[in-house]
Motif scaffolding. Sequence first.
Motif, mmCIF file in Angstrom:
data_model
loop_
_atom_site.group_PDB
_atom_site.id
_atom_site.type_symbol
_atom_site.label_atom_id
_atom_site.label_comp_id
_atom_site.label_asym_id
_atom_site.label_seq_id
_atom_site.Cartn_x
_atom_site.Cartn_y
_atom_site.Cartn_z
ATOM 1 N N THR A 72 0.834 -1.207 0.000
ATOM 2 C CA THR A 72 0.000 0.000 0.000
ATOM 3 C C THR A 72 0.867 1.256 0.000
ATOM 4 O O THR A 72 0.506 2.255 -0.612
ATOM 5 C CB THR A 72 -0.957 0.023 1.207
ATOM 6 O OG1 THR A 72 -0.205 -0.115 2.426
ATOM 7 C CG2 THR A 72 -1.965 -1.117 1.126
ATOM 8 N N ARG A 73 2.017 1.202 0.645
ATOM 9 C CA ARG A 73 2.927 2.347 0.612
ATOM 10 C C ARG A 73 3.498 2.577 -0.794
ATOM 11 O O ARG A 73 3.882 3.698 -1.137
ATOM 12 C CB ARG A 73 4.073 2.135 1.602
ATOM 13 C CG ARG A 73 3.648 2.261 3.066
ATOM 14 C CD ARG A 73 4.775 1.894 4.002
ATOM 15 N NE ARG A 73 4.372 2.042 5.394
ATOM 16 C CZ ARG A 73 5.110 1.615 6.431
ATOM 17 N NH1 ARG A 73 6.280 1.013 6.206
ATOM 18 N NH2 ARG A 73 4.685 1.782 7.662
ATOM 19 N N GLU A 74 3.547 1.513 -1.599
ATOM 20 C CA GLU A 74 4.025 1.630 -2.970
ATOM 21 C C GLU A 74 2.938 2.121 -3.918
ATOM 22 O O GLU A 74 3.197 2.356 -5.095
ATOM 23 C CB GLU A 74 4.543 0.271 -3.460
ATOM 24 C CG GLU A 74 5.798 -0.210 -2.731
ATOM 25 C CD GLU A 74 6.123 -1.657 -3.041
ATOM 26 O OE1 GLU A 74 5.361 -2.288 -3.812
ATOM 27 O OE2 GLU A 74 7.136 -2.158 -2.523
ATOM 28 N N GLY A 75 1.710 2.251 -3.415
ATOM 29 C CA GLY A 75 0.630 2.761 -4.249
ATOM 30 C C GLY A 75 -0.458 1.764 -4.581
ATOM 31 O O GLY A 75 -1.465 2.127 -5.191
ATOM 32 N N VAL A 183 6.705 -7.810 -11.689
ATOM 33 C CA VAL A 183 7.320 -6.480 -11.706
ATOM 34 C C VAL A 183 7.847 -6.130 -10.319
ATOM 35 O O VAL A 183 8.957 -5.585 -10.171
ATOM 36 C CB VAL A 183 6.315 -5.425 -12.201
ATOM 37 C CG1 VAL A 183 6.878 -4.018 -12.047
ATOM 38 C CG2 VAL A 183 5.940 -5.686 -13.658
ATOM 39 N N GLN A 184 7.078 -6.444 -9.278
ATOM 40 C CA GLN A 184 7.497 -6.151 -7.906
ATOM 41 C C GLN A 184 8.829 -6.820 -7.575
ATOM 42 O O GLN A 184 9.759 -6.174 -7.066
ATOM 43 C CB GLN A 184 6.422 -6.626 -6.925
ATOM 44 C CG GLN A 184 6.798 -6.445 -5.452
ATOM 45 C CD GLN A 184 5.831 -7.156 -4.514
ATOM 46 O OE1 GLN A 184 4.737 -7.572 -4.918
ATOM 47 N NE2 GLN A 184 6.224 -7.314 -3.263
ATOM 48 N N TYR A 185 8.940 -8.108 -7.881
ATOM 49 C CA TYR A 185 10.157 -8.841 -7.530
ATOM 50 C C TYR A 185 11.315 -8.500 -8.466
ATOM 51 O O TYR A 185 12.474 -8.459 -8.040
ATOM 52 C CB TYR A 185 9.871 -10.346 -7.507
ATOM 53 C CG TYR A 185 9.263 -10.791 -6.200
ATOM 54 C CD1 TYR A 185 10.015 -11.474 -5.258
ATOM 55 C CD2 TYR A 185 7.942 -10.491 -5.880
ATOM 56 C CE1 TYR A 185 9.470 -11.866 -4.045
ATOM 57 C CE2 TYR A 185 7.385 -10.861 -4.675
ATOM 58 C CZ TYR A 185 8.152 -11.552 -3.763
ATOM 59 O OH TYR A 185 7.606 -11.913 -2.551
ATOM 60 N N ALA A 186 11.012 -8.244 -9.736
ATOM 61 C CA ALA A 186 12.065 -7.832 -10.657
ATOM 62 C C ALA A 186 12.640 -6.480 -10.239
ATOM 63 O O ALA A 186 13.863 -6.272 -10.279
ATOM 64 C CB ALA A 186 11.525 -7.760 -12.080
ATOM 65 N N PHE A 201 14.319 -8.865 -18.404
ATOM 66 C CA PHE A 201 13.524 -9.652 -19.352
ATOM 67 C C PHE A 201 12.169 -10.019 -18.750
ATOM 68 O O PHE A 201 11.123 -9.847 -19.397
ATOM 69 C CB PHE A 201 14.296 -10.911 -19.739
ATOM 70 C CG PHE A 201 13.514 -11.854 -20.613
ATOM 71 C CD1 PHE A 201 13.176 -11.496 -21.910
ATOM 72 C CD2 PHE A 201 13.111 -13.095 -20.126
ATOM 73 C CE1 PHE A 201 12.442 -12.374 -22.717
ATOM 74 C CE2 PHE A 201 12.389 -13.962 -20.933
ATOM 75 C CZ PHE A 201 12.050 -13.598 -22.229
ATOM 76 N N ARG A 202 12.164 -10.522 -17.524
ATOM 77 C CA ARG A 202 10.903 -10.936 -16.906
ATOM 78 C C ARG A 202 9.997 -9.742 -16.647
ATOM 79 O O ARG A 202 8.779 -9.823 -16.834
ATOM 80 C CB ARG A 202 11.194 -11.719 -15.620
ATOM 81 C CG ARG A 202 11.773 -13.094 -15.920
ATOM 82 C CD ARG A 202 12.447 -13.738 -14.739
ATOM 83 N NE ARG A 202 13.031 -15.010 -15.140
ATOM 84 C CZ ARG A 202 14.070 -15.578 -14.534
ATOM 85 N NH1 ARG A 202 14.636 -14.988 -13.481
ATOM 86 N NH2 ARG A 202 14.552 -16.730 -14.971
ATOM 87 N N LYS A 203 10.585 -8.632 -16.245
ATOM 88 C CA LYS A 203 9.782 -7.418 -16.040
ATOM 89 C C LYS A 203 9.165 -6.982 -17.364
ATOM 90 O O LYS A 203 7.976 -6.633 -17.423
ATOM 91 C CB LYS A 203 10.653 -6.306 -15.463
ATOM 92 C CG LYS A 203 9.905 -4.999 -15.238
ATOM 93 C CD LYS A 203 10.819 -3.933 -14.645
ATOM 94 C CE LYS A 203 10.064 -2.621 -14.463
ATOM 95 N NZ LYS A 203 10.929 -1.569 -13.867
#
Length: 251
Positions: A72-75, A183-186, A201-203
């Motif tokens: 939630t802090r990330e939006g 995207v979060q983990y990349a 690449f994964r992102k």
Amino acid sequence: GSAKQLPRNSRASALVSASGGSVDVLGDAFVARAYDNEAEDMRRMDFALAELDPNSAWLADAWRVKEVVERTREGTSHADASAEAATEPPLAVEGDSLPFVPPIEPPMPIPERGAAAEFLKGLGNTNFKAGNLAQGVAMYKKAMRYLDIHPPVQGDQGKAVRIACLNNAAACYLKLNRHKKVVQYADQTLKLEPNNVKALFRKGCAQRAMEQFEEATATLSRAAELDPADTNIKTELARTDKELKKFRYGW
């Protein structure tokens, strides 16, 4: 405590760390337990000595709440963050006999936590290769808990295991079509290693799947610059470029 230069309270600090915190408690401490996810009313809860067990259910819930708060802090909306966290309950994985978090009192020494994280990463790899993607993610996240409990495991070994776990978790999420998690983990991988081609690449693949074609083109172009011989990157970039043109011009 810091103003008075009080000594570190190792037991209280270990308890805070085991529940996802990252601060040292100095001096005497009154230990209590509360529920607070920054979105609902905080409530105090009973706390018994038996709950110091590193496999206690409340610890798993504390880490779940921590993830919701961080998202939630990330939006991310609270509803979406809560829904994401709810899809990943703790899993029992064959071969894993380690507790949910490292032993609290006495705390597990840093070298032992590093070795445990390596072991858990290996279990994650085994499950990933076998197609057990949820179990793979569970082991990668558990390995990172063992690394990140305060004080965190530092040095080249700790960094290498973190990067591997983040990258491999992103790969699992990509196969599970959970593109926001990819995207979060990349992104976490790229904070540690900005030129990590696998993470880029994964992102990029996840961004294309979410129809974020401009962002995907930029991400995959960067991956192609770093590894121009990789045919998978070339293929994905060409596909993304085609879809971007269709999105922009209708052809």
